[in-house]
Design an enzyme around this catalytic site. Structure first.
Site, mmCIF file in Angstrom:
data_model
loop_
_atom_site.group_PDB
_atom_site.id
_atom_site.type_symbol
_atom_site.label_atom_id
_atom_site.label_comp_id
_atom_site.label_asym_id
_atom_site.label_seq_id
_atom_site.Cartn_x
_atom_site.Cartn_y
_atom_site.Cartn_z
ATOM 1 N N ARG A 63 0.823 -1.216 0.000
ATOM 2 C CA ARG A 63 0.000 0.000 0.000
ATOM 3 C C ARG A 63 0.856 1.266 0.000
ATOM 4 N NH1 ARG A 63 -5.483 0.002 3.588
ATOM 5 N NH2 ARG A 63 -6.702 -1.405 2.289
ATOM 6 N N LYS A 65 4.421 2.609 -1.282
ATOM 7 C CA LYS A 65 5.610 2.363 -2.099
ATOM 8 C C LYS A 65 6.247 3.670 -2.536
ATOM 9 C CE LYS A 65 3.371 -0.154 -5.218
ATOM 10 N NZ LYS A 65 2.068 -0.614 -4.688
ATOM 11 N N THR A 66 5.470 4.528 -3.133
ATOM 12 C CA THR A 66 6.013 5.736 -3.776
ATOM 13 C C THR A 66 5.768 7.003 -2.965
ATOM 14 O OG1 THR A 66 3.957 5.966 -5.032
ATOM 15 C CG2 THR A 66 5.759 4.742 -6.076
ATOM 16 N N LYS A 137 0.886 19.098 -12.017
ATOM 17 C CA LYS A 137 1.084 20.438 -11.460
ATOM 18 C C LYS A 137 2.418 21.017 -11.919
ATOM 19 C CE LYS A 137 1.558 22.986 -7.112
ATOM 20 N NZ LYS A 137 1.377 22.969 -5.645
ATOM 21 N N TYR A 218 -21.712 16.435 -37.331
ATOM 22 C CA TYR A 218 -22.441 17.547 -36.712
ATOM 23 C C TYR A 218 -23.526 16.961 -35.826
ATOM 24 C CZ TYR A 218 -25.328 16.705 -40.918
ATOM 25 O OH TYR A 218 -26.062 16.138 -41.922
ATOM 26 N N HIS A 278 -37.208 9.138 -36.134
ATOM 27 C CA HIS A 278 -37.176 10.261 -35.195
ATOM 28 C C HIS A 278 -37.548 9.804 -33.784
ATOM 29 C CE1 HIS A 278 -36.820 12.384 -38.923
ATOM 30 N NE2 HIS A 278 -38.053 12.090 -39.288
#
Length: 514
Positions: A63, A65-66, A137, A218, A278
């Site tokens: 859970r 690690k980084t 960021k 369109y 339609h």
């Protein structure tokens, strides 16, 4: 010193080719975590594990690690701020030039049958979104990639710009990253809201998001721009369809196809065909075979069927394909197409033919956008049960009439209000749609049915506030009427039906379609 790339991916698509190009072509060093590092090592690509780089082991079963200063410092450092560079040096942190992260497959997990809340919780990524947001960021100083589809574009960017990614490219990637993390959080919030002990029919906060799937020529008209978006990361509904042939799909085609899909799924147990124009059905029928069902639907109103949208609830076979090629159609959708049928339909190369294996995949809500907000409602997916209906007249329906009443009622549900549907032999013979008053819809439907209305069934999506429509129906030969009931003057309609010998059934359910 070589540039540093951080690779941490759940989806390994394209990973090895990207990493090999980074190392061999552009002389990057790579740090990576968990399964990504293992995959790179097995491919013979030099990589340093995040735990080795940070000096901190992975903990809590992976859970954590980084989430470390050597990672986030390297991502967030501003290369033009001396104090930031001094902090990097003092803490032995290398600046990270490329971050490649995609997130745990949360949406894929919750789409699996039988998934538990605990399973879903474990697929909520923490470190991944943190790295992505930090990288986006600080895009002025590094590149962030969140989707395997970006890998080749990034490598092309490096090759065309002397090994550097332009600021414009980094800005685009940062924007895609913020969209990605926003959608990820939305999916989690939506799922957890659905699991809340205090469930309500609709959440107290409703978010819409989508990934561009296709730019359309369109919208409803040529002066309106339009785009088809996929909701969620896992393809569902029309995004799972296969286009066998035909011109490019238009905005109006897709709107009509969805209306056709909603109608045809009402009849899962019997071969059924519907032709729409339609968004309104101009012909709907059941048959012993799909070709019989289509022919009956077509014969209902062959004029309106020209240029129509056809929905079939069985695979297209050769006889049906032959019939389909006898008139001009815009689109055909079916759960399959037999090889012989495919060859026959190719004669009409411009008609759009879509295969949608699961016609039942529909949205749980419908949404309309108004000035300053959204209107959201549960989809009208109620299962009709004649056992809950009330026969309110002296004359009671026969077993066959009950079946016909159910068929007519199901079709009326998909006709624009005020809606009147006249049917015989599980086939529409008259449809009155979208009129400003119900009497007008009754007259239109009966006029279309003509002499066929003698002995037929009439369904109305709303109640009759007066007995005039009952009398008009009786004059045309209608023998039974199904309607919601609920008018203050229901008794007038019931008495008129009794006097005229007509059966009337109340469903106590209304199906307005605006």
């Amino acid at each position: 010193m070589a540039r540093l790339a951080l690779l941490s991916t759940s989806n390994k698509t394209g990973l090895i080719d990207l990493a090999r190009s980074l190392v061999e072509e552009f002389e990057f060093d790579i740090i990576s975590s968990g399964g990504t590092a293992t995959a790179l090592k097995e491919a013979g690509i030099p990589v340093t594990k995040v735990a080795e780089y940070t000096g901190s082991p992975e903990i809590l079963g992976g859970r954590v690690k980084t989430l470390h200063p050597r990672i986030h410092g390297g991502i967030l450092a501003r290369r033009d701020v001396p104090e930031d560079l001094a902090d990097l040096t003092a803490n032995q942190i290398r600046a990270i030039d490329l971050v490649v992260v995609n997130l745990y497959p949360f949406e894929e997990t919750i789409s699996k049958p039988g998934v538990t809340l605990a399973d879903a919780i474990e697929q909520i990524d923490i470190g991944g979104p943190a790295m992505l947001r930090a990288s986006a960021k600080n895009h002025a100083h590094l590149t962030v990639l969140c989707d395997p589809e970006q890998y080749n574009t990034y490598l092309k960017e490096l090759r065309e710009n002397g090994g550097e990614a332009s600021l414009e490219f980094r800005q685009r990637c940062a924007l895609e990253t913020f969209k990605h993390t926003a959608n990820y959080d939305r999916a989690i919030a939506t799922y957890l809201s659905s699991q809340s002990a205090e469930k309500s029919a609709l959440p107290d906060q409703f978010n819409l998001s989508g990934k561009e799937l296709q730019t359309l020529r369109y919208g409803e008209n040529p002066h309106q721009a339009a785009t088809w978006y996929q909701s969620g990361s896992t393809p569902t509904g029309w995004t799972t369809s296969t286009i066998l042939q035909g011109k490019e799909l238009s905005y109006n085609n897709l709107v009509d196809l969805e209306a056709a899909r909603r109608l045809i799924v009402e009849f899962p147990d019997t071969p059924a065909a519907a032709i729409l124009k339609h968004t309104n059905p101009c012909g709907t029928a059941l048959g012993t075979t799909i070709s019989e069902a289509y022919q009956k639907a077509f014969d209902t109103d062959s004029v309106s069927a020209f240029g129509g949208i056809v929905a079939l609830n069985r695979p297209i076979d050769a006889p049906t394909a032959t019939a389909l090629t006898q008139t001009f159609l815009e689109c055909i959708v079916a759960p399959g197409c037999e090889p012989e049928a495919e060859e026959i339909i190719k004669k009409k190369a411009k008609v759009r033919v879509l295969i949608l294996p699961d016609l039942t995949q529909g949205p749980p809500q419908t949404v309309k956008i108004i000035a300053g907000g959204l209107l959201v409602q549960e989809s009208d997916n109620i299962v009709e049960e004649t056992s809950k209906w009330r026969a309110v007249t002296e004359k009671q329906p026969t077993a066959g009439e009950w079946e016909e009443l159910l068929f007519a009622w199901k079709v009326a549900k998909h006709v624009k209000s005020n809606a009147i549907v006249v049917t015989r032999d599980r086939t529409t013979i008259g449809v009155g749609a979208g009129q400003m008053n119900r009497v007008g819809s009754v007259k239109l439907a009966l006029e279309q049915a003509g002499d066929k209305s003698k002995g037929a069934i009439l369904a109305s999506d709303g109640f009759f506030p007066f007995d005039d429509s009952v009398k008009t129906a009786a004059e045309a030969g209608i023998i039974a009427i199904v309607q919601p009931g609920g008018s203050m003057r229901d008794r007038d309609s019931i008495e008129a039906a009794n006097q005229l010998g007509i059966t009337m059934v109340f469903t106590d359910i209304r199906h307005f379609l605006h």
